[in-house]
Design an enzyme around this catalytic site. Sequence first.
Site, short mmCIF file in Angstrom:
data_model
loop_
_atom_site.label_atom_id
_atom_site.label_comp_id
_atom_site.label_asym_id
_atom_site.label_seq_id
_atom_site.Cartn_x
_atom_site.Cartn_y
_atom_site.Cartn_z
N LYS A 1 -35.35 -12.78 -17.78
CA LYS A 1 -35.88 -13.74 -18.76
C LYS A 1 -34.87 -13.96 -19.88
O LYS A 1 -34.56 -13.03 -20.63
CB LYS A 1 -37.19 -13.25 -19.37
CG LYS A 1 -37.84 -14.35 -20.21
CD LYS A 1 -38.96 -13.85 -21.08
CE LYS A 1 -38.49 -13.35 -22.41
NZ LYS A 1 -37.80 -14.36 -23.24
N GLU B 1 -30.02 -4.62 -40.35
CA GLU B 1 -29.25 -5.61 -39.60
C GLU B 1 -29.65 -7.01 -40.05
O GLU B 1 -30.84 -7.34 -40.03
CB GLU B 1 -29.50 -5.44 -38.10
CG GLU B 1 -28.66 -6.39 -37.26
CD GLU B 1 -28.99 -6.32 -35.78
OE1 GLU B 1 -30.18 -6.32 -35.42
OE2 GLU B 1 -28.04 -6.28 -34.98
N CYS C 1 -24.46 -8.03 -32.15
CA CYS C 1 -25.06 -6.70 -32.37
C CYS C 1 -24.05 -5.71 -32.92
O CYS C 1 -24.39 -4.84 -33.71
CB CYS C 1 -25.62 -6.18 -31.05
SG CYS C 1 -24.44 -6.30 -29.70
P1 NAD Z 1 -35.62 -10.01 -29.84
O1 NAD Z 1 -35.88 -8.57 -29.66
O2 NAD Z 1 -36.48 -10.78 -30.76
O3 NAD Z 1 -35.72 -10.76 -28.44
C1 NAD Z 1 -34.95 -10.35 -27.32
C2 NAD Z 1 -35.66 -10.78 -26.06
O4 NAD Z 1 -36.88 -10.08 -25.95
C3 NAD Z 1 -36.01 -12.26 -26.01
O5 NAD Z 1 -35.81 -12.71 -24.69
C4 NAD Z 1 -37.49 -12.27 -26.37
O6 NAD Z 1 -38.19 -13.36 -25.85
C5 NAD Z 1 -37.95 -10.98 -25.74
N1 NAD Z 1 -39.16 -10.39 -26.32
C6 NAD Z 1 -39.66 -10.58 -27.57
N2 NAD Z 1 -40.79 -9.85 -27.73
C7 NAD Z 1 -40.99 -9.18 -26.57
C8 NAD Z 1 -41.97 -8.25 -26.12
N3 NAD Z 1 -42.98 -7.85 -26.90
N4 NAD Z 1 -41.87 -7.76 -24.86
C9 NAD Z 1 -40.84 -8.12 -24.06
N5 NAD Z 1 -39.89 -9.00 -24.43
C10 NAD Z 1 -39.95 -9.52 -25.67
O7 NAD Z 1 -34.08 -10.10 -30.22
P2 NAD Z 1 -33.23 -11.41 -30.52
O8 NAD Z 1 -33.59 -11.86 -31.89
O9 NAD Z 1 -33.33 -12.36 -29.38
O10 NAD Z 1 -31.76 -10.82 -30.47
C11 NAD Z 1 -31.15 -10.27 -31.55
C12 NAD Z 1 -31.14 -8.76 -31.43
O11 NAD Z 1 -30.50 -8.37 -30.21
C13 NAD Z 1 -30.34 -8.13 -32.54
O12 NAD Z 1 -31.04 -7.03 -33.06
C14 NAD Z 1 -29.06 -7.66 -31.82
O13 NAD Z 1 -28.41 -6.61 -32.46
C15 NAD Z 1 -29.57 -7.32 -30.46
N6 NAD Z 1 -28.48 -7.33 -29.47
C16 NAD Z 1 -28.04 -6.13 -28.98
C17 NAD Z 1 -26.99 -6.10 -28.07
C18 NAD Z 1 -26.48 -4.78 -27.54
O14 NAD Z 1 -25.75 -4.79 -26.53
N7 NAD Z 1 -26.81 -3.66 -28.14
C19 NAD Z 1 -26.40 -7.28 -27.64
C20 NAD Z 1 -26.88 -8.49 -28.16
C21 NAD Z 1 -27.93 -8.49 -29.07
#
Ligand code: NAD
Length: 484
Positions: free
Chosen positions: A189, A394, A297
């Site tokens: 997804k 963050e 991230c």
């Molecule tokens: P997010 O957690 O809001 O969403 C990430 C994904 O999870 C999306 O596809 C979203 O639809 C889904 N999601 C949301 N709620 C959910 C739930 N309850 N159950 C299952 N899936 C759910 O994060 P974001 O705002 O899309 O991304 C930014 C974050 O991602 C930042 O904190 C960043 O640091 C992190 N990130 C980490 C890495 C890494 O490799 N460590 C890489 C890229 C981004």
Amino acid sequence: MSNTSQKSSWSYASAPENTDHIVLKEQYDLFINGEFIKPDSKKYFKSINPATGEVIASISEANKKDVDFAVASARKAFASWSKIEPKERAKYIFRIARMIQERAKEFAIIESIDGGKPIRESRDVDIPLAASHFFYYAGWADKLEYAFPNKTPKPLGVAGQIIPWNFPLLMAAWKIAPAIACGNTVVLKPAETTSLTALKLAEVIKESGLPKGVVNIVTGAGKTGSEIVNHPDIDKIAFTGSTQVGKLIQNSIVGTQKKSTLELGGKGANIIFEDAAIDQAVEGIINAIFFNQGHVCCAGSRLFVQESVAGSVIDKLKDRMSSLIVGDPLDKNTDIGAINSKEQLETIKKYIKVGKEEGGEIYQPTCNLPSKGNWCPPTLFLNVSQSHTIVQEEIFGPVLAIQTFRTIDEVIEKANNTPFGLSAGVWTEKGAKIFKLTQELNAGVVWANTYNKFDSTSPFGGYKESGFGREGGLHGLISYLNVE
Ligand code: NAD
């Protein structure tokens, strides 16, 4: 839209990427069992261009029934995909890699339109790295027994994969390539604001002839994600996203047999010693925090400068910030594109306000930001300390918090004083300092005299609240295998 250069003696004629050859559908369906199918929910949501506010396309919202169908298709495909000759699996994955390369320009433009990142970055970083990831793991598909000598590595089954919006195609590649190379099948997804390149990838996958059901792509927001997480027939959850959602996921799979890897948030320390090559370090600071609008991230969002050089580093940094070009993501001159969504812009603004309220001294170069779309100028804060909210949390935007230090032990302690443990950077000409810091910093990745460099052969992942598990390299295979 014209680019906005602030105080700069350079003036660039705009160089917009040509978008004439880009074909986007008005409406995108789900990719399940090798076909594009209408969602059972009959619901669609809009994908918005963050640089203009215009609607690009309608995207399907998958419900429980859709996820059930995707998981059932993946389960059925697993029976044969896990058994075919590994070298045959490799051929499909090599083909997908080559097709991404052939369509690289199209992917790059769509990534910039949908996500707001500068075309230079999607063209030179996101898309080549995504292709490289497929090439790299295709190479491993028939060599797993050499990767784990004296073991019999076996695929896990069906992987549920959930990704964020900051590197949409690249994150899809990080997830899909190792999983299918190891013989698993997947239900992926994408994030709700950036589904388009994953759906383009679905077109490539269909065209590649990959057996039906090996890769299924379902779109939707958190609710769709939680249907995947809670599905009883999924063997492994691979999640990249915020620490907050990562914790929710971890809680929901406690007590099940599901394996998991969580790649979460970060608050990277970028450390400049007095003996560093200062001009290069300043470029490194810019790249560490303003690459991809700071939606990274591992961004170097906490800068630590040794006190003796702090004055000159900060002067040079402000000067360089004032020459950054903020504006149209499709213009090849642009350094900082659009903030990915209105919601994320609100979050960034909230942190800037808190930074000021808590006594931070803000610097933003003068910027004539475009009138439509989501924009944030490059921002730095001085006069902050470890306890400031913008130093601890963050922000995920182009906002840098600067502190100084005197000794190496002091900076190690400050750098480690964070709930996260994803990344760090060290700038010095002394190898001994680099070795000491790489050993003592609690970070999954430590860059020396560079920052934000990625390679499919290198493992990437965090400690503490940045999650667990590694993606990339040999380590990335372990997450998709039972190795006994
Ligand atoms: P997010 O957690 O809001 O969403 C990430 C994904 O999870 C999306 O596809 C979203 O639809 C889904 N999601 C949301 N709620 C959910 C739930 N309850 N159950 C299952 N899936 C759910 O994060 P974001 O705002 O899309 O991304 C930014 C974050 O991602 C930042 O904190 C960043 O640091 C992190 N990130 C980490 C890495 C890494 O490799 N460590 C890489 C890229 C981004």
